[in-house]
Design an enzyme around this catalytic site. Structure first.
Site, mmCIF file in Angstrom:
data_model
loop_
_atom_site.group_PDB
_atom_site.id
_atom_site.type_symbol
_atom_site.label_atom_id
_atom_site.label_comp_id
_atom_site.label_asym_id
_atom_site.label_seq_id
_atom_site.Cartn_x
_atom_site.Cartn_y
_atom_site.Cartn_z
ATOM 1 N N HIS A 28 -2.692 5.485 6.308
ATOM 2 C CA HIS A 28 -1.327 5.980 6.508
ATOM 3 C C HIS A 28 -1.307 7.448 6.069
ATOM 4 C CE1 HIS A 28 0.033 1.801 6.619
ATOM 5 N NE2 HIS A 28 -0.276 1.595 5.355
ATOM 6 N N CYS A 32 0.828 -1.212 0.000
ATOM 7 C CA CYS A 32 0.000 0.000 0.000
ATOM 8 C C CYS A 32 0.860 1.259 0.000
ATOM 9 C CB CYS A 32 -0.926 -0.009 1.209
ATOM 10 S SG CYS A 32 -0.111 -0.496 2.747
HETATM 11 P P1 NAD Z 1 -5.432 -10.770 6.246
HETATM 12 O O1 NAD Z 1 -4.865 -11.420 7.439
HETATM 13 O O2 NAD Z 1 -6.512 -9.760 6.411
HETATM 14 O O3 NAD Z 1 -5.988 -11.861 5.230
HETATM 15 C C1 NAD Z 1 -5.279 -13.008 4.918
HETATM 16 C C2 NAD Z 1 -6.250 -14.151 4.781
HETATM 17 O O4 NAD Z 1 -5.544 -15.316 4.372
HETATM 18 C C3 NAD Z 1 -6.961 -14.482 6.086
HETATM 19 O O5 NAD Z 1 -8.331 -14.695 5.804
HETATM 20 C C4 NAD Z 1 -6.269 -15.767 6.547
HETATM 21 O O6 NAD Z 1 -7.131 -16.586 7.305
HETATM 22 C C5 NAD Z 1 -5.961 -16.400 5.209
HETATM 23 N N1 NAD Z 1 -4.894 -17.402 5.244
HETATM 24 C C6 NAD Z 1 -3.948 -17.621 6.181
HETATM 25 N N2 NAD Z 1 -3.163 -18.650 5.822
HETATM 26 C C7 NAD Z 1 -3.621 -19.100 4.640
HETATM 27 C C8 NAD Z 1 -3.238 -20.131 3.742
HETATM 28 N N3 NAD Z 1 -2.211 -20.932 4.028
HETATM 29 N N4 NAD Z 1 -3.954 -20.329 2.619
HETATM 30 C C9 NAD Z 1 -5.007 -19.503 2.305
HETATM 31 N N5 NAD Z 1 -5.412 -18.517 3.121
HETATM 32 C C10 NAD Z 1 -4.724 -18.303 4.257
HETATM 33 O O7 NAD Z 1 -4.196 -10.156 5.453
HETATM 34 P P2 NAD Z 1 -4.239 -8.954 4.418
HETATM 35 O O8 NAD Z 1 -4.140 -7.671 5.173
HETATM 36 O O9 NAD Z 1 -5.358 -9.153 3.460
HETATM 37 O O10 NAD Z 1 -2.831 -9.135 3.706
HETATM 38 C C11 NAD Z 1 -2.644 -10.022 2.627
HETATM 39 C C12 NAD Z 1 -1.432 -9.594 1.838
HETATM 40 O O11 NAD Z 1 -1.667 -8.272 1.334
HETATM 41 C C13 NAD Z 1 -0.123 -9.479 2.649
HETATM 42 O O12 NAD Z 1 0.962 -9.771 1.793
HETATM 43 C C14 NAD Z 1 -0.088 -8.031 3.039
HETATM 44 O O13 NAD Z 1 1.207 -7.560 3.326
HETATM 45 C C15 NAD Z 1 -0.635 -7.395 1.771
HETATM 46 N N6 NAD Z 1 -1.203 -6.069 1.955
HETATM 47 C C16 NAD Z 1 -1.972 -5.779 3.043
HETATM 48 C C17 NAD Z 1 -2.462 -4.497 3.192
HETATM 49 C C18 NAD Z 1 -3.267 -4.108 4.392
HETATM 50 O O14 NAD Z 1 -3.190 -2.995 4.828
HETATM 51 N N7 NAD Z 1 -4.074 -4.975 4.961
HETATM 52 C C19 NAD Z 1 -2.210 -3.534 2.228
HETATM 53 C C20 NAD Z 1 -1.477 -3.865 1.094
HETATM 54 C C21 NAD Z 1 -0.963 -5.152 0.972
#
Ligand code: NAD
Length: 355
Positions: free
Chosen positions: A220, A140
């Site tokens: 942010h 992000c």
């Molecule tokens: P999150 O924890 O909200 O969602 C992740 C999901 O994946 C959860 O539902 C979890 O239960 C599931 N999960 C866990 N292990 C798993 C597996 N082995 N197989 C399938 N599903 C599984 O996380 P998020 O915030 O959505 O982040 C996901 C990615 O996006 C990360 O790389 C993060 O750095 C990136 N990201 C997050 C944000 C943010 O602010 N939330 C912003 C940009 C990028």
């Protein structure tokens, strides 16, 4: 029609699924989850076939009344592409699964850059993802910085970027994260790792970043200082940024004095989940001293990367060029705040329907 599977249906995954479904040239064929929580029930309501990310846990879904269409490797085999939205580090472990089925994949910014062939931001390096099998949509913060750097670089040249990133402690649902009552230099070591991440998009860029974490979940906020290649005026920079569809230059007079009001604006406008896909730059903050540009911008961490995932799919399958892909994504989602700041997404959708 590109058949898309989403592995990991959390903050990013559920938004990616809805954004893909909103496009005319791609569809969701299933989402994989580890547990039958509230988001799993939402996915079912939205009509997304549910796959068990961890096969042994499939019975838990049945117990919760959720029909499971299969196991994650069946989804991977079936899909033209997987968007991996699992927590940081899990995507890297999943790559082997995608390779086994010869299924291209998009990873998210929590993975290290070497998880994929290309790090991607639609505005900055769309063509780099053409025909790539593995692409990482940058974080992000890196997305937010890239969207500003790209037009500045093209218009004036950029000598050096210095950015201080005041980061939210966690997303609204992440109640185990913090700080609750502190202000953390984070990472304490400067410059921070964010600058090198931006260099995965702009390899020749001079950039130093500093990070902090604060007790907030909303967005942010970045304080930017960019030394440009030529003398400019603030008015010229403002005009340049106002032309960017994924940048919202907040007009004076609206009373938007922080992230809270921005989120209110998005909710009042009926945006899904109160999402702000655009960088939100305070117009008043755009200041210039010789070649030094200063500005403040807010970045909605949960949603700014969502249009980028859609464009990455189009780039990888060579479906459209950069401009057309971004325009289509934006129209379908309702990205872009201009003119009347209320009801903008309705307007964007209506315009598209008229085409
Ligand atoms: P999150 O924890 O909200 O969602 C992740 C999901 O994946 C959860 O539902 C979890 O239960 C599931 N999960 C866990 N292990 C798993 C597996 N082995 N197989 C399938 N599903 C599984 O996380 P998020 O915030 O959505 O982040 C996901 C990615 O996006 C990360 O790389 C993060 O750095 C990136 N990201 C997050 C944000 C943010 O602010 N939330 C912003 C940009 C990028």
């Amino acid at each position: 029609m590109i058949r898309v599977g989403v592995n990991g249906y959390g903050t990013i995954g559920k938004r990616v699924a809805d954004a893909v479904e909103a496009q005319p040239d791609m569809e969701i064929i299933g989402v994989a989850k580890t547990q039958p929580n509230f988001e799993a029930h939402t996915a079912v309501k939205r009509g997304y076939p549910m796959y068990a990310a961890i096969p042994e846990r499939a019975p838990l879904f049945a117990e919760a009344g959720i029909e499971v269409a299969g196991e994650v490797d069946e989804l991977v085999a079936e899909a033209d592409i997987i968007v991996d939205c699992t927590p940081s580090g899990i995507g890297e472990q999943n790559r082997e699964l995608y390779e086994t089925h010869h299924t291209p994949a998009i990873f998210q910014g929590g993975e290290s850059a070497d998880v994929a062939d290309v790090s991607f931001n639609a505005r900055s390096n769309f063509d780099a993802a053409r025909d790539a099998d593995y692409v990482r949509v940058v974080s992000c913060n890196t997305t937010g910085l890239s969207r500003i750097i790209a037009p500045l670089e093209e218009e004036y040249g950029v000598e050096k970027v210095r950015a201080t990133l005041v980061r939210r402690g966690g997303d609204p649902g992440q109640n185990s994260r913090g700080p609750i009552n502190d202000i953390l230099p984070n990472p304490i070591k400067v410059p921070s790792h964010h600058g090198p991440d931006v260099k995965t998009i702009f390899p020749d860029l001079e950039i130093d970043t500093l990070g902090l974490k604060v007790p907030a979940t909303l967005m942010h906020v970045h304080a930017l200082n960019v030394t440009l290649g030529s003398d400019v005026t603030g008015a010229h920079v403002r005009q340049l940024l106002e032309q960017e569809d994924r940048v919202y230059v907040i007009p004076e007079g609206l009373g938007i004095d922080g992230a809270g009001k921005l989120k209110d604006l998005a909710l009042d406008a009926g945006r899904p989940r109160g999402d702000l896909w655009e960088n939100c730059v305070w117009g008043e903050s755009i200041g210039v001293n010789g070649r030094d540009l200063y500005l403040f911008q807010a970045i909605h961490q949960e949603s700014d990367v969502i249009p980028e995932n859609v464009d990455a799919i189009r780039a990888m399958f060579d479906l459209k060029d950069q401009k057309d892909s971004m325009a289509l994504t934006d129209r379908q989602l309702g990205v872009g705040i201009s003119g009347d700041p209320s009801g903008f997404s309705e307007q964007a959708r209506a315009e598209f329907a008229d085409d």
